[in-house]
Design an enzyme around this catalytic site. Structure first.
Site, short mmCIF file in Angstrom:
data_model
loop_
_atom_site.label_atom_id
_atom_site.label_comp_id
_atom_site.label_asym_id
_atom_site.label_seq_id
_atom_site.Cartn_x
_atom_site.Cartn_y
_atom_site.Cartn_z
N ALA A 69 -9.27 2.16 -2.73
CA ALA A 69 -10.87 2.90 -3.01
C ALA A 69 -10.59 3.82 -2.59
CB ALA A 69 -11.69 2.09 -1.89
N GLY A 129 -8.07 -1.79 -1.00
CA GLY A 129 -8.65 -2.20 -2.40
C GLY A 129 -8.17 -2.40 -3.87
N GLU A 132 -6.95 -5.80 -2.34
CA GLU A 132 -8.01 -6.18 -2.46
C GLU A 132 -8.44 -7.01 -3.76
OE1 GLU A 132 -10.06 -3.96 0.23
OE2 GLU A 132 -10.00 -5.57 1.37
N GLU A 152 -5.97 0.22 5.99
CA GLU A 152 -7.56 0.88 6.43
C GLU A 152 -8.00 1.09 7.87
OE1 GLU A 152 -6.97 -2.05 4.60
OE2 GLU A 152 -8.26 -2.21 2.80
N1 CO8 Z 1 -7.60 7.87 -2.02
C1 CO8 Z 1 -7.50 9.07 -2.83
N2 CO8 Z 1 -6.36 9.73 -3.16
C2 CO8 Z 1 -5.43 8.76 -3.13
C3 CO8 Z 1 -5.54 7.65 -2.32
C4 CO8 Z 1 -6.41 7.21 -2.17
N3 CO8 Z 1 -6.58 6.26 -1.91
N4 CO8 Z 1 -3.97 7.06 -2.82
C5 CO8 Z 1 -3.47 8.28 -2.72
N5 CO8 Z 1 -4.30 9.14 -2.86
C6 CO8 Z 1 -4.08 10.63 -4.50
C7 CO8 Z 1 -3.78 11.69 -3.01
O1 CO8 Z 1 -4.64 12.07 -2.50
C8 CO8 Z 1 -3.00 12.28 -4.14
O2 CO8 Z 1 -3.41 13.39 -4.67
P1 CO8 Z 1 -2.80 15.18 -4.56
O3 CO8 Z 1 -1.90 14.93 -5.77
O4 CO8 Z 1 -4.35 15.45 -5.08
O5 CO8 Z 1 -3.33 15.37 -3.59
C9 CO8 Z 1 -2.36 11.34 -5.10
O6 CO8 Z 1 -3.10 10.23 -5.03
C10 CO8 Z 1 -0.42 11.08 -4.78
O7 CO8 Z 1 -0.73 10.67 -2.99
P2 CO8 Z 1 0.28 10.72 -1.90
O8 CO8 Z 1 0.91 12.52 -2.84
O9 CO8 Z 1 -0.34 10.29 -0.79
O10 CO8 Z 1 2.05 10.66 -2.61
P3 CO8 Z 1 3.26 9.48 -0.94
O11 CO8 Z 1 3.70 8.89 -2.58
O12 CO8 Z 1 2.96 10.27 -0.49
O13 CO8 Z 1 1.89 8.13 -0.70
C11 CO8 Z 1 0.91 6.53 -0.32
C12 CO8 Z 1 1.19 6.90 -1.19
C13 CO8 Z 1 1.28 5.65 0.65
C14 CO8 Z 1 0.25 5.18 -1.25
C15 CO8 Z 1 -0.32 6.85 -0.23
O14 CO8 Z 1 -1.18 8.07 -1.04
C16 CO8 Z 1 -1.16 5.97 1.12
O15 CO8 Z 1 -1.05 6.55 1.91
N6 CO8 Z 1 -2.47 6.20 0.27
C17 CO8 Z 1 -4.10 5.89 1.25
C18 CO8 Z 1 -3.65 4.53 1.06
C19 CO8 Z 1 -5.05 3.56 1.77
O16 CO8 Z 1 -5.17 3.76 3.19
N7 CO8 Z 1 -5.17 2.47 1.26
C20 CO8 Z 1 -6.87 2.37 1.59
C21 CO8 Z 1 -7.65 2.83 1.12
S1 CO8 Z 1 -9.20 2.08 2.18
C22 CO8 Z 1 -10.52 1.19 1.11
O17 CO8 Z 1 -9.45 0.20 0.05
C23 CO8 Z 1 -11.08 0.00 1.22
C24 CO8 Z 1 -11.43 -0.78 0.27
C25 CO8 Z 1 -12.87 -1.45 0.64
C26 CO8 Z 1 -13.44 -1.92 -0.43
C27 CO8 Z 1 -14.85 -2.26 -0.99
C28 CO8 Z 1 -15.30 -2.76 -1.69
C29 CO8 Z 1 -17.32 -2.97 -2.05
#
Ligand code: CO8
Length: 277
Positions: A69, A129, A132, A152
């Site tokens: 998400a 997400g 999921e 998360e």
């Molecule tokens: N949300 C928003 N932006 C994101 C997300 C995310 N989940 N993941 C990546 N991005 C963005 C980064 O901010 C970045 O944007 P910008 O260039 O503008 O800074 C761009 O994507 C590229 O990402 P990175 O530079 O971080 O790329 P890396 O290769 O260094 O890292 C990762 C990749 C490891 C995937 C890293 O981006 C990361 O850890 N992302 C977050 C992963 C995460 O924590 N996901 C869980 C989110 S919480 C969730 O999903 C709850 C779901 C609930 C569902 C409920 C339904 C009702």
């Protein structure tokens, strides 16, 4: 009929009977914000209702199926946006639920409500997400590059889109706990050993998904729909209820033309001509 266009997903028909829906926010690693998710759910529903479609594929980019998400969208949300509260309002105050659910990932369980089978073709990150979402699919294929996890806990929350429940059923308590409590990300091989995905050759995950989807689309739609419903019942019912449900569906299929045709075709050593009726 004319294909609708969406800002955040691409929709195509790579093969007869197959709808391919590609998440298309590559710069944000397909992070699921409300608008993106609305496009996903509408495109999925449109494909589900299209009589020419027999199976649906959901995929992302090479680098990410979906990184979760959208954290930037979620970060300032207050607790009433959490799905638990949405569910509470949905049940208690249906009219209020409308306002809540049109906001944040409203149609979250959409995939589980579709009649057509859904195949998730996962490359790169499927996190939070994103995992999921993939876990709601009926069949999961993954590229060797796939990285799966529920990170998360690192954000001070827990999976909210079914991760704790679906993983516990799929991989058992200890493995689900490890993913949810440590946020450890697992690779495609480990995910395959755990029974979450089938791994295919690098670069071929969408092609493989199209093969599986075409195969499914070549069968009678009624039997496919019943098979999907019966397998899914295994996750919601006791064994006794599930067996009874399966038997009822099995009996009901003897009222279809496809059953007559399928069995006649076998006896006459020819290919069945399904009419989906
Ligand atoms: N949300 C928003 N932006 C994101 C997300 C995310 N989940 N993941 C990546 N991005 C963005 C980064 O901010 C970045 O944007 P910008 O260039 O503008 O800074 C761009 O994507 C590229 O990402 P990175 O530079 O971080 O790329 P890396 O290769 O260094 O890292 C990762 C990749 C490891 C995937 C890293 O981006 C990361 O850890 N992302 C977050 C992963 C995460 O924590 N996901 C869980 C989110 S919480 C969730 O999903 C709850 C779901 C609930 C569902 C409920 C339904 C009702």
């Amino acid at each position: 009929r004319a294909q609708r266009e969406y800002a955040n997903v691409l929709v195509s028909r790579p093969s007869p009977g197959v709808a391919l829906i590609t998440l298309n926010r590559p710069k944000a690693l397909n992070a699921l914000n409300a608008v993106h998710f609305q496009d996903i759910s509408e495109a999925m529903k449109e494909a589900d209702e299209d009589v020419s479609v027999g199976a649906i594929i959901l995929t992302g980019s090479e680098r990410a199926f979906a990184a979760g998400a959208d954290i930037k969208e979620m970060k300032d949300k207050s607790c009433e946006y959490l799905s638990l509260v949405i569910e509470y309002f949905r049940i208690k105050f249906p009219e209020v639920a409308e306002a809540y659910t049109t906001n944040f990932l409203a149609d979250w369980e959409v995939i589980t409500q579709l009649k057509k089978p859904v195949i998730a073709a996962v490359s790169g990150y499927a996190l939070g997400g994103g995992l999921e979402l993939a876990l709601q699919a009926d069949i999961l294929l993954a590229a060797p590059s796939a990285q799966l996890g529920q990170p998360e806990v690192n954000l001070g929350v827990i999976p909210g889109g079914g991760g704790t429940q679906r993983l516990a059923r799929l991989v058992g308590k200890s493995r689900a706990m490890e993913l949810v409590l440590t946020g450890r990300i697992i690779g495609a091989d480990e995910a395959e050993r755990w029974g979450i995905v089938r791994v295919v050759r690098e670069g071929s995950v969408v092609d493989e998904a199209v093969k599986v989807a075409s195969d499914i689309a070549s069968k009678g739609r009624i039997a496919v729909g019943a098979g999907k419903e019966a397998v899914n019942a295994a996750f919601e019912m006791s064994l006794a209820e599930g067996l009874r449900f399966e038997r009822r569906l099995f009996h009901a299929l003897f009222s279809t033309k496809d059953q007559k045709e399928g069995m006649a075709a076998f006896s006459e050593k020819r290919r069945a001509e399904w009419t989906h009726s």
